[in-house]
Motif scaffolding. Structure first.
Motif, short mmCIF file in Angstrom:
data_model
loop_
_atom_site.label_atom_id
_atom_site.label_comp_id
_atom_site.label_asym_id
_atom_site.label_seq_id
_atom_site.Cartn_x
_atom_site.Cartn_y
_atom_site.Cartn_z
N HIS A 1 -12.72 8.51 12.49
CA HIS A 1 -12.25 7.25 13.05
C HIS A 1 -10.74 7.18 12.96
O HIS A 1 -10.15 7.58 11.95
CB HIS A 1 -12.87 6.05 12.31
CG HIS A 1 -14.34 5.90 12.53
ND1 HIS A 1 -14.88 5.27 13.61
CD2 HIS A 1 -15.39 6.36 11.79
CE1 HIS A 1 -16.20 5.30 13.54
NE2 HIS A 1 -16.54 5.97 12.44
N CYS A 2 -10.11 6.67 14.03
CA CYS A 2 -8.66 6.60 14.09
C CYS A 2 -8.21 5.19 14.46
O CYS A 2 -8.70 4.60 15.43
CB CYS A 2 -8.12 7.60 15.11
SG CYS A 2 -6.32 7.67 15.18
N ASN A 3 -7.26 4.65 13.69
CA ASN A 3 -6.69 3.33 13.94
C ASN A 3 -5.22 3.42 14.32
O ASN A 3 -4.53 4.37 13.93
CB ASN A 3 -6.80 2.45 12.69
CG ASN A 3 -8.23 2.04 12.38
OD1 ASN A 3 -9.06 1.93 13.27
ND2 ASN A 3 -8.51 1.81 11.11
N ILE A 4 -4.75 2.39 15.02
CA ILE A 4 -3.33 2.23 15.29
C ILE A 4 -2.94 0.81 14.90
O ILE A 4 -3.65 -0.14 15.20
CB ILE A 4 -2.99 2.52 16.77
CG1 ILE A 4 -1.46 2.43 17.00
CG2 ILE A 4 -3.75 1.61 17.72
CD1 ILE A 4 -1.03 2.95 18.36
N ALA A 5 -1.81 0.67 14.18
CA ALA A 5 -1.35 -0.63 13.71
C ALA A 5 0.16 -0.73 13.91
O ALA A 5 0.88 0.27 13.80
CB ALA A 5 -1.70 -0.83 12.24
N LYS A 6 0.64 -1.94 14.19
CA LYS A 6 2.06 -2.18 14.42
C LYS A 6 2.78 -2.43 13.09
O LYS A 6 2.47 -3.39 12.39
CB LYS A 6 2.25 -3.37 15.36
CG LYS A 6 1.69 -3.16 16.76
CD LYS A 6 1.63 -4.46 17.55
CE LYS A 6 3.02 -4.99 17.85
NZ LYS A 6 2.94 -6.18 18.76
N LEU A 7 3.72 -1.56 12.76
CA LEU A 7 4.48 -1.74 11.52
C LEU A 7 5.51 -2.86 11.68
O LEU A 7 6.07 -3.06 12.77
CB LEU A 7 5.21 -0.45 11.17
CG LEU A 7 4.32 0.67 10.58
CD1 LEU A 7 4.97 2.03 10.77
CD2 LEU A 7 4.04 0.40 9.11
N ASN A 8 5.78 -3.58 10.60
CA ASN A 8 6.84 -4.59 10.64
C ASN A 8 8.20 -3.91 10.50
O ASN A 8 8.30 -2.68 10.34
CB ASN A 8 6.62 -5.68 9.59
CG ASN A 8 6.67 -5.15 8.16
OD1 ASN A 8 7.10 -4.03 7.90
ND2 ASN A 8 6.24 -5.98 7.21
N ASP A 9 9.28 -4.68 10.54
CA ASP A 9 10.62 -4.12 10.64
C ASP A 9 11.04 -3.29 9.43
O ASP A 9 11.80 -2.33 9.56
CB ASP A 9 11.65 -5.23 10.86
CG ASP A 9 11.59 -5.79 12.28
OD1 ASP A 9 11.04 -5.09 13.16
OD2 ASP A 9 12.09 -6.90 12.50
N ASP A 10 10.56 -3.65 8.25
CA ASP A 10 10.97 -2.91 7.05
C ASP A 10 9.87 -2.02 6.49
O ASP A 10 9.99 -1.49 5.37
CB ASP A 10 11.49 -3.86 5.97
CG ASP A 10 10.46 -4.91 5.56
OD1 ASP A 10 9.29 -4.81 6.00
OD2 ASP A 10 10.83 -5.82 4.79
N PHE A 11 8.79 -1.84 7.26
CA PHE A 11 7.69 -0.93 6.91
C PHE A 11 6.97 -1.34 5.63
O PHE A 11 6.35 -0.50 4.96
CB PHE A 11 8.19 0.52 6.79
CG PHE A 11 8.74 1.09 8.07
CD1 PHE A 11 8.44 0.53 9.29
CD2 PHE A 11 9.55 2.21 8.03
CE1 PHE A 11 8.95 1.07 10.48
CE2 PHE A 11 10.06 2.76 9.20
CZ PHE A 11 9.76 2.19 10.42
#
Length: 320
Positions: A169-179
């Motif tokens: 299973h593979c996910n994609i998530a949006k990182l915030n500005d400071d990770f």
């Protein structure tokens, strides 16, 4: 004697001797992430050993893909207090003059265990790296994806994504500005599943001619069938339909060729695939070496099957 000397000189002058640049450096190393920072190529691999011995990460730098310098123990479990074992599959990105190293640790098998994906930061690619959070960035199974095999992807619009996942299973998530965390999608979710058919682990993504190339590893990492396949889409969210397998064993060269990354030479349409494989003389699952070969495309933008070689690639100086 004079005739023999003449023949030896003739062979040398004609360049008959083949290069032998694979593996690119000595030692058992796997899951290599290749990247360019300034005028240097870098590779960040897993130290390939039993899990309880995987307590640090090394890095390697080169001006030309042939001559490599080792940077020892850029991070270890003494710095990452929550990590005990199985530090692996590093991914790195530069942002605002800082270098962020994402890694997996502890090989957790359930939400009740401590571990998952961490992130560390340094002022230089070669470290030393400091644990950014003092805890994992992802420590739970979301969409049934084991929190391992992380890849940081920088999109054309400036957004940074974390793409990850084991256990098919593979996910994609949006990182915030400071990770330090994630930004929810418009529907309020954080982790979107983008698993293509055949996916097992080891995701990687790059953009070429406006298209998103998503690549992953298939098969079992200890077996000869370990390999890499890919898909193409118009968005990092997919949908990704499997096109073909492009990297796999050659019974005359090596087995278990997989868990790769891709280096694009800046300002050129030149691509190299960086991957690990198992020498024919080895049966231990951890006996993996890091190699580089050329990766090419056809006129339709499809990736051509990669020929794994012992010769590897010729020197390509970024300073030229």
């Amino acid at each position: 004697m004079k005739k023999l000397l003449f023949l030896l000189l003739l062979v040398a002058s004609c360049g008959v001797k083949k290069q032998n640049n694979n593996p690119v450096f000595s030692g058992w190393y796997a899951d290599p992430e290749g990247i360019v920072f300034d005028d240097q190529y870098w590779i960040f691999p897993t130290y390939s050993a039993p899990y309880d011995e995987q307590v640090f990460l090394d890095a390697f730098s080169s001006p030309d893909l042939v001559n490599w310098t080792k940077h020892e123990r850029i991070i270890d479990t003494a710095e990452v207090k929550w990590a005990k074992r199985a530090m692996w599959a590093p991914s790195i990105i530069e942002k605002d003059d800082k270098y962020y190293l994402f890694f997996g640790a502890n090989d957790i098998q359930s939400d009740e265990e401590l571990g998952g994906i961490g992130v560390a930061v340094s002022d230089t690619p070669g470290g030393p790296y400091k644990d950014l959070l003092g805890k994992p960035l992802i420590d739970k199974f979301h969409n049934r994806a084991q929190p391992i095999d992380q890849f940081v992807f920088h999109d054309q619009d400036g957004q940074y994504y974390l793409i990850y996942g084991g256990w098919k299973h593979c996910n994609i998530a949006k990182l915030n500005d400071d990770f330090t965390g994630f930004v929810p999608y418009e529907d309020g979710t954080i982790f979107k599943e983008i698993t293509p058919k055949g996916y097992v682990e080891g995701p990687f993504m790059f953009i070429r001619d406006g298209k998103y190339y998503f690549m992953w590893s298939e098969g079992g990492w200890t077996g000869p069938d370990y390999s890499v396949a890919y898909a193409i889409a118009d968005s990092p969210m997919g949908p990704f339909k499997r096109i073909d397998k492009i990297l796999q064993q050659d019974p005359e060269i090596a087995t278990g060729a997989g868990h790769h990354s891709v280096i694009k030479v800046p300002n050129e349409d030149t691509y190299y695939i960086v991957y690990h494989r198992r020498p024919l003389t080895e049966t231990d699952g951890n006996s993996r070496e890091t190699c580089i070969d050329i990766m090419e495309f056809d006129e339709n933008g499809h990736i051509l099957p990669v020929k794994i070689t012992n010769e590897g690639v010729e020197a390509h100086d970024l300073g030229e």
